[in-house]
Design a protein around this motif. Structure first.
Motif, short mmCIF file in Angstrom:
data_model
loop_
_atom_site.label_atom_id
_atom_site.label_comp_id
_atom_site.label_asym_id
_atom_site.label_seq_id
_atom_site.Cartn_x
_atom_site.Cartn_y
_atom_site.Cartn_z
N TRP A 18 89.56 14.15 15.72
CA TRP A 18 89.19 12.77 15.36
C TRP A 18 87.70 12.69 15.01
O TRP A 18 87.31 12.18 13.95
CB TRP A 18 89.53 11.87 16.55
CG TRP A 18 89.07 10.46 16.48
CD1 TRP A 18 89.59 9.47 15.69
CD2 TRP A 18 88.02 9.85 17.25
NE1 TRP A 18 88.92 8.28 15.92
CE2 TRP A 18 87.96 8.49 16.87
CE3 TRP A 18 87.13 10.30 18.22
CZ2 TRP A 18 87.04 7.59 17.42
CZ3 TRP A 18 86.22 9.41 18.78
CH2 TRP A 18 86.18 8.08 18.37
N ALA A 19 86.88 13.23 15.90
CA ALA A 19 85.43 13.14 15.69
C ALA A 19 84.99 13.99 14.50
O ALA A 19 84.17 13.57 13.67
CB ALA A 19 84.70 13.57 16.96
N TRP B 162 79.28 16.99 21.56
CA TRP B 162 79.86 18.33 21.35
C TRP B 162 80.38 18.46 19.91
O TRP B 162 80.21 19.50 19.26
CB TRP B 162 81.01 18.58 22.35
CG TRP B 162 81.70 19.88 22.11
CD1 TRP B 162 81.36 21.09 22.63
CD2 TRP B 162 82.82 20.11 21.23
NE1 TRP B 162 82.21 22.07 22.14
CE2 TRP B 162 83.10 21.49 21.28
CE3 TRP B 162 83.60 19.29 20.41
CZ2 TRP B 162 84.14 22.07 20.54
CZ3 TRP B 162 84.63 19.86 19.68
CH2 TRP B 162 84.89 21.24 19.75
N SER B 163 80.99 17.39 19.41
CA SER B 163 81.58 17.43 18.07
C SER B 163 80.52 17.66 16.99
O SER B 163 80.81 18.13 15.90
CB SER B 163 82.32 16.12 17.77
OG SER B 163 83.21 15.84 18.81
N PHE B 164 79.27 17.33 17.30
CA PHE B 164 78.16 17.55 16.36
C PHE B 164 77.39 18.83 16.69
O PHE B 164 76.29 19.03 16.19
CB PHE B 164 77.19 16.36 16.40
CG PHE B 164 77.74 15.11 15.75
CD1 PHE B 164 78.66 14.31 16.40
CD2 PHE B 164 77.34 14.76 14.47
CE1 PHE B 164 79.16 13.16 15.80
CE2 PHE B 164 77.84 13.61 13.86
CZ PHE B 164 78.75 12.81 14.53
N VAL C 40 77.87 23.63 11.98
CA VAL C 40 78.62 22.96 13.06
C VAL C 40 80.11 23.30 12.89
O VAL C 40 80.63 23.32 11.77
CB VAL C 40 78.39 21.43 13.00
CG1 VAL C 40 79.33 20.69 13.95
CG2 VAL C 40 76.94 21.11 13.35
N ARG C 41 80.78 23.55 13.99
CA ARG C 41 82.20 23.93 13.98
C ARG C 41 83.04 22.90 13.19
O ARG C 41 82.87 21.70 13.34
CB ARG C 41 82.70 23.99 15.42
CG ARG C 41 84.12 24.46 15.57
CD ARG C 41 84.66 24.04 16.93
NE ARG C 41 83.96 24.67 18.04
CZ ARG C 41 84.52 25.58 18.86
NH1 ARG C 41 85.76 25.97 18.68
NH2 ARG C 41 83.83 26.07 19.86
N TYR C 42 83.95 23.43 12.39
CA TYR C 42 84.80 22.59 11.54
C TYR C 42 86.23 22.63 12.08
O TYR C 42 86.64 23.61 12.70
CB TYR C 42 84.74 23.16 10.11
CG TYR C 42 85.74 22.58 9.15
CD1 TYR C 42 85.56 21.30 8.64
CD2 TYR C 42 86.85 23.32 8.74
CE1 TYR C 42 86.46 20.76 7.74
CE2 TYR C 42 87.76 22.79 7.84
CZ TYR C 42 87.56 21.51 7.35
OH TYR C 42 88.46 20.98 6.47
#
Ligand SMILES: Cc1cc2nc3c(=O)[nH]c(=O)nc-3n(C[C@H](O)[C@H](O)[C@H](O)COP(=O)(O)OP(=O)(O)OC[C@H]3O[C@@H](n4cnc5c(N)ncnc54)[C@H](O)[C@@H]3O)c2cc1C
Length: 463
Positions: free
Chosen positions: A370-371, A410-412, A428-430
């Motif tokens: 979602w994020a 964390w999402s960023f 940043v992780r995708y």
């Protein structure tokens, strides 16, 4: 090291001594809405018995909180009403009042011998407690009531990664004594204050200015319900936790997040109940404690040590630089008002958005997806950050919690490492929808949520 770390939960935050002129011990409860494993209540009873004074517990229903809605407050009310019953049984007096500011709390606190409150790591309440402790004549104690460890025991500076605290979290597990015992009050405190009834609590709630459109929730607040959910988790789900807890189409997580958030259950009790039946050697127990203790306590460390926990400034430099470098990359989709309504091209994303908006709890793994997608579909990554914080806090029943601030951060890229560079996200992780399809029966998740939505909710956005 002290044999029982529970003693380190208690901190005096002003330089005053017990106020001999005071009439009672005052416990300003924030999120300790339970009797069992309530370390603040235990300390308050012991203090009252020692000083031979009655104990008065107070809950201030603050009006005008950001994003206050019926979903959160109904859950809170259920917990408060049960707490009232528990306190009555212990012959302890309780007051619940709607407040606009802290004048009433001050009026009660200034007549106290000693003031005790639950330590909260988020800024708003913390500031109010510190301000009150300066103004009163009595000693003011904060008790770390909702964490497994007193915060500074694990690390007394900001952590950058979960591995920095993991070993200590697991190695110190037995240093928190898990038996819990409440002394009886020596004085019948109910004789000193007007009797509070369930209807009085209802009346105070009726005065609040809440968003009533957001009302549906799957869970009933309170200690009894928390215990029931924990029991069910241990008996039916825990042995599958490692394998299935990420699967959004299944329901193998504990569902304890809202109970932990409102303080209807202590993590010490959760750990104790689990260790009565299993051990850390069980990979499911280890995996569950990794969430409940490592990630949850990491979120406390985060909001405690980083004053920017609610905004993008909390990100590590590499994440800010890489997102900034890619800020003008072309987006295949750009959304703004469609997001809140769950009207994008991506049916998995729409489903989890609606799951949160209408049902009040988004599946664990989907929160990450979602994020990530909001970052991808928003023109300005900094705006994406504040949108995520706001929407998470507004709709999630477990929102407005350190875990939520950590989850967004964390999402960023916070608490994560740099990954292979790509458009928009930089390093940043995708996450992708094909990943969901590969890992889970994601269509079943969509069906499951749609079924729940069709029987439970009214359209929030229809004018
Ligand atoms: C973008 C995003 C937003 C989030 N918002 C919130 C929020 O507002 N409130 C909230 O409580 N959690 C939040 N989380 C963390 C996590 O998704 C929820 O705690 C979990 O889904 C709650 O369900 P459960 O109690 O059934 O979890 P379980 O899997 O049963 O876990 C047990 C407990 O461990 C803790 N926990 C589990 N996962 C995490 C995690 N990733 N980080 C920190 N603690 C964790 C929670 O207290 C949870 O109740 C968020 C995660 C992300 C990525």
């Amino acid at each position: 090291m002290d044999k029982d770390l529970n003693y380190l939960r208690i901190k005096k935050i002003n330089n005053k001594i017990e106020n001999n002129q005071g009439e009672y011990v005052f416990y300003w409860v924030i999120n300790g809405l339970r009797i069992d494993y309530n370390f603040s209540l235990k300390f308050a009873i012991e203090k009252a018995n020692k000083l031979q004074k009655p104990l008065l517990v107070f809950f201030g229903l603050k009006d005008g909180y950001y994003w206050s809605n019926l979903r959160h407050y109904q859950f809170l009310k259920e917990g408060l009403i049960e707490f009232l019953g528990g306190l009555k049984h212990l012959k302890i007096a309780f007051v619940v009042k709607k407040i606009n500011d802290d004048k009433l709390i001050f009026n009660y606190a200034k007549k106290a011998v000693a003031v005790i409150s639950d330590e909260v790591y988020l800024r708003g309440v913390k500031n109010r407690q510190e301000a009150l402790s300066d103004k009163i004549a009595a000693s003011f104690y904060l008790v770390e009531n909702n964490s497994y460890y007193p915060i500074n025991i694990i690390l007394n500076k900001k952590a950058s990664f979960s591995w920095q605290i993991r070993d200590k979290i697991f190695n110190f597990l037995n240093l928190v004594k898990k038996d819990f015992y409440l002394e009886k009050t020596k004085i019948n405190c109910l004789n000193f204050f007007p009797t509070l009834k369930k209807e009085d609590i209802e009346k105070e709630f009726a005065k609040l200015n809440l968003d009533k459109k957001i009302y549906f929730k799957k869970f009933i607040g309170g200690e009894r319900e928390a215990d029931k959910i924990l029991k069910e988790f241990i008996e039916k789900k825990l042995s599958f936790y490692k394998r299935f807890h990420s699967c959004p189409e299944k329901d193998y997580t504990s569902n304890l997040s809202s109970y932990l958030h409102f303080g209807n259950i202590s993590p010490v009790k959760v750990v104790n109940e689990i260790l009565k039946r299993s051990s850390l050697k069980d990979e499911n127990v280890y995996s569950f404690f990794n969430e409940l203790l490592v990630w949850r306590e990491l979120s406390f460390n985060f909001v405690y040590f980083d004053k920017n926990y609610y905004n993008f400034k909390s990100l590590p430099t590499w994440a800010k630089l890489t997102l900034e470098k890619h800020k003008n990359d072309k987006r295949d989709y750009l959304y703004f008002s469609q997001l809140e309504k769950g009207e994008t091209h991506d049916k998995y994303w729409n489903t989890c958005q609606k799951e949160m908006v209408y049902l009040g709890k988004m599946a664990n793994y989907m929160r990450m997806y979602w994020a990530k997608k909001v970052i991808e579909w928003t023109k300005d990554w900094k705006k994406a950050y504040s949108w995520l914080v706001k929407i998470n806090n507004k709709y999630e029943l477990d929102g407005r919690d350190p875990n939520g601030y950590l989850g967004v951060s964390w999402s960023f890229g916070n608490f994560d490492r740099p990954w292979r560079e790509r458009k928009i996200f930089g390093k940043v992780r995708y996450m992708s929808s094909s990943g969901l399809e590969r890992k889970f029966d994601i269509k079943k998740y969509v069906e499951k949520v749609n079924k729940e939505l069709s029987s439970n909710t009214k359209d929030l956005f229809h004018k």
